[in-house]
Design a protein around this motif. Structure first.
Motif, mmCIF file in Angstrom:
data_model
loop_
_atom_site.group_PDB
_atom_site.id
_atom_site.type_symbol
_atom_site.label_atom_id
_atom_site.label_comp_id
_atom_site.label_asym_id
_atom_site.label_seq_id
_atom_site.Cartn_x
_atom_site.Cartn_y
_atom_site.Cartn_z
ATOM 1 N N GLU A 1 -20.056 6.249 4.653
ATOM 2 C CA GLU A 1 -21.138 6.117 5.861
ATOM 3 C C GLU A 1 -20.290 5.952 6.851
ATOM 4 O O GLU A 1 -21.134 6.898 7.541
ATOM 5 C CB GLU A 1 -21.733 5.576 5.214
ATOM 6 C CG GLU A 1 -22.655 5.096 3.749
ATOM 7 C CD GLU A 1 -24.072 4.203 3.821
ATOM 8 O OE1 GLU A 1 -24.078 3.554 4.542
ATOM 9 O OE2 GLU A 1 -24.430 4.790 2.745
ATOM 10 N N CYS A 2 -19.290 5.394 7.015
ATOM 11 C CA CYS A 2 -18.650 4.961 8.761
ATOM 12 C C CYS A 2 -17.796 6.319 8.062
ATOM 13 O O CYS A 2 -17.973 6.862 9.801
ATOM 14 C CB CYS A 2 -17.948 3.984 8.261
ATOM 15 S SG CYS A 2 -17.310 3.061 10.148
ATOM 16 N N GLY A 3 -17.225 6.612 8.146
ATOM 17 C CA GLY A 3 -15.999 7.499 8.164
ATOM 18 C C GLY A 3 -15.198 6.871 9.505
ATOM 19 O O GLY A 3 -13.878 7.385 9.899
ATOM 20 N N CYS A 4 -14.960 5.797 9.551
ATOM 21 C CA CYS A 4 -13.929 4.919 9.753
ATOM 22 C C CYS A 4 -12.330 4.893 9.392
ATOM 23 O O CYS A 4 -10.737 5.443 9.426
ATOM 24 C CB CYS A 4 -13.702 3.679 10.193
ATOM 25 S SG CYS A 4 -14.107 2.196 9.074
ATOM 26 N N ILE A 5 -12.534 5.619 7.880
ATOM 27 C CA ILE A 5 -11.313 5.639 6.860
ATOM 28 C C ILE A 5 -11.281 7.129 6.488
ATOM 29 O O ILE A 5 -12.281 7.479 5.609
ATOM 30 C CB ILE A 5 -10.622 4.548 6.290
ATOM 31 C CG1 ILE A 5 -11.825 4.186 5.633
ATOM 32 C CG2 ILE A 5 -9.678 3.324 6.859
ATOM 33 C CD1 ILE A 5 -11.162 3.011 3.918
ATOM 34 N N GLU A 6 -10.321 7.676 6.165
ATOM 35 C CA GLU A 6 -10.125 8.656 5.432
ATOM 36 C C GLU A 6 -9.882 8.948 3.931
ATOM 37 O O GLU A 6 -8.217 7.969 4.251
ATOM 38 C CB GLU A 6 -10.329 10.072 5.223
ATOM 39 C CG GLU A 6 -10.858 10.140 7.824
ATOM 40 C CD GLU A 6 -10.425 11.453 7.976
ATOM 41 O OE1 GLU A 6 -9.818 12.587 7.646
ATOM 42 O OE2 GLU A 6 -10.960 11.620 8.911
ATOM 43 N N LEU A 7 -10.348 8.827 2.949
ATOM 44 C CA LEU A 7 -9.069 9.771 1.365
ATOM 45 C C LEU A 7 -8.938 10.795 0.946
ATOM 46 O O LEU A 7 -9.902 11.784 1.014
ATOM 47 C CB LEU A 7 -10.271 9.021 0.696
ATOM 48 C CG LEU A 7 -9.389 8.633 -0.814
ATOM 49 C CD1 LEU A 7 -8.430 8.227 -0.047
ATOM 50 C CD2 LEU A 7 -10.493 8.148 -1.801
ATOM 51 N N MET B 1 10.368 6.187 -2.128
ATOM 52 C CA MET B 1 9.407 4.545 -1.826
ATOM 53 C C MET B 1 8.815 5.888 -0.462
ATOM 54 O O MET B 1 8.077 5.307 -0.130
ATOM 55 C CB MET B 1 10.659 3.613 -1.076
ATOM 56 C CG MET B 1 10.843 2.513 -1.898
ATOM 57 S SD MET B 1 8.699 1.722 -2.382
ATOM 58 C CE MET B 1 8.926 1.375 -1.272
ATOM 59 N N LYS B 2 9.925 6.764 -0.145
ATOM 60 C CA LYS B 2 9.867 7.903 1.344
ATOM 61 C C LYS B 2 8.154 7.968 1.232
ATOM 62 O O LYS B 2 7.344 8.618 2.046
ATOM 63 C CB LYS B 2 10.524 8.410 1.797
ATOM 64 C CG LYS B 2 11.634 7.457 2.633
ATOM 65 C CD LYS B 2 13.158 8.283 2.838
ATOM 66 C CE LYS B 2 14.131 7.488 3.476
ATOM 67 N NZ LYS B 2 15.618 7.807 3.937
ATOM 68 N N GLN B 3 8.976 8.870 -0.078
ATOM 69 C CA GLN B 3 7.702 10.162 -0.196
ATOM 70 C C GLN B 3 5.731 9.347 -0.862
ATOM 71 O O GLN B 3 4.799 10.024 -0.928
ATOM 72 C CB GLN B 3 7.668 10.817 -1.449
ATOM 73 C CG GLN B 3 7.365 12.146 -2.051
ATOM 74 C CD GLN B 3 8.035 13.148 -3.264
ATOM 75 O OE1 GLN B 3 9.087 12.923 -2.584
ATOM 76 N NE2 GLN B 3 7.018 13.685 -4.109
ATOM 77 N N SER B 4 5.693 7.995 -1.407
ATOM 78 C CA SER B 4 4.711 7.064 -1.650
ATOM 79 C C SER B 4 3.925 7.866 0.063
ATOM 80 O O SER B 4 3.969 6.754 0.167
ATOM 81 C CB SER B 4 5.284 6.084 -2.079
ATOM 82 O OG SER B 4 3.731 4.916 -2.596
ATOM 83 N N LYS B 5 2.770 7.719 0.043
ATOM 84 C CA LYS B 5 1.815 7.495 0.107
ATOM 85 C C LYS B 5 0.403 6.826 -0.279
ATOM 86 O O LYS B 5 0.006 6.468 -1.357
ATOM 87 C CB LYS B 5 1.056 8.882 0.845
ATOM 88 C CG LYS B 5 1.476 10.077 1.091
ATOM 89 C CD LYS B 5 2.828 9.659 2.666
ATOM 90 C CE LYS B 5 3.152 10.744 3.086
ATOM 91 N NZ LYS B 5 4.586 10.801 3.267
ATOM 92 N N SER B 6 -0.600 6.011 1.131
ATOM 93 C CA SER B 6 -1.222 5.404 0.449
ATOM 94 C C SER B 6 -2.913 6.380 0.346
ATOM 95 O O SER B 6 -3.959 5.564 0.076
ATOM 96 C CB SER B 6 -1.853 4.695 1.440
ATOM 97 O OG SER B 6 -2.438 4.886 2.657
ATOM 98 N N HIS B 7 -3.310 7.490 0.947
ATOM 99 C CA HIS B 7 -3.336 7.865 0.955
ATOM 100 C C HIS B 7 -4.987 8.380 1.757
ATOM 101 O O HIS B 7 -5.700 9.321 1.477
ATOM 102 C CB HIS B 7 -4.034 8.628 -0.610
ATOM 103 C CG HIS B 7 -3.218 9.095 -1.749
ATOM 104 N ND1 HIS B 7 -3.671 8.464 -3.018
ATOM 105 C CD2 HIS B 7 -2.723 10.092 -1.608
ATOM 106 C CE1 HIS B 7 -2.294 9.425 -3.583
ATOM 107 N NE2 HIS B 7 -1.245 10.380 -2.860
ATOM 108 N N MET B 8 -4.921 7.302 2.333
ATOM 109 C CA MET B 8 -5.428 7.150 3.901
ATOM 110 C C MET B 8 -5.067 7.069 5.056
ATOM 111 O O MET B 8 -4.490 6.640 5.466
ATOM 112 C CB MET B 8 -6.225 5.690 3.246
ATOM 113 C CG MET B 8 -7.402 4.505 4.226
ATOM 114 S SD MET B 8 -7.460 3.023 4.693
ATOM 115 C CE MET B 8 -6.202 2.627 5.511
ATOM 116 N N GLU B 9 -6.783 7.535 6.099
ATOM 117 C CA GLU B 9 -5.963 8.214 7.270
ATOM 118 C C GLU B 9 -6.973 6.227 8.343
ATOM 119 O O GLU B 9 -8.480 7.086 7.694
ATOM 120 C CB GLU B 9 -6.141 8.923 7.155
ATOM 121 C CG GLU B 9 -5.324 9.702 6.607
ATOM 122 C CD GLU B 9 -5.205 11.468 6.910
ATOM 123 O OE1 GLU B 9 -5.822 12.006 8.052
ATOM 124 O OE2 GLU B 9 -4.599 12.842 6.175
#
Length: 131
Positions: A47-53, A70-78
């Motif tokens: 709804e807000c769009g302040c974070i993206e997945l 560890m370097k390759q690991s991502k949260s998938h969040m922007e």
């Protein structure tokens, strides 16, 4: 104003919990509050769009070195939660902690002991603690 300790918070919850004293009531309220946290974070995306997945396969392999993984690991969040979404998520997390504390109270478990034992486990097992 300093934050209360876990013990103080647990005592406060014990004094405030009147309506949902049944273990089944607390279990279902805890589950419901967890779903509300998930919903609040999802609404920040949809709804807000302040974070993206942007989720995709992490690409780990058994041959991969730990530091490379560890370097390759991502949260998938922007992005970051906006103030409104941050307030909502904090509020929902607070309710979740309230019912977690209530559950601990009913079962005779100290939240401070839970945190201390989990911290010890994390310190001992490090990255291998993931279950």
């Amino acid at each position: 104003m300093s934050a209360p300790t876990l013990q103080e918070f647990q005592q406060q919850v014990s004094e405030l919990l009147l309506r949902h004293r049944s273990l089944l009531d607390v279990l279902t309220k805890y589950s419901q509050s967890n779903a509300s946290v998930n919903r609040a974070v999802s609404k920040a995306i949809t709804e807000c769009g302040c974070i993206e997945l942007n989720a995709r396969h992490q690409g780990f392999s058994e041959e991969m070195e730990l530091d490379q993984a560890m370097k390759q690991s991502k949260s998938h969040m922007e992005g970051q939660l906006c103030e409104n979404c941050l307030d909502i998520v904090r509020s929902e997390l607070g309710k979740n902690m309230f019912y977690m504390s209530a559950l601990c109270n009913l079962l005779g478990i100290s939240m401070e002991e839970v945190v201390a034992k989990e911290s010890d486990k994390c310190s001992t097992l490090g990255l291998f603690n993931m279950t």
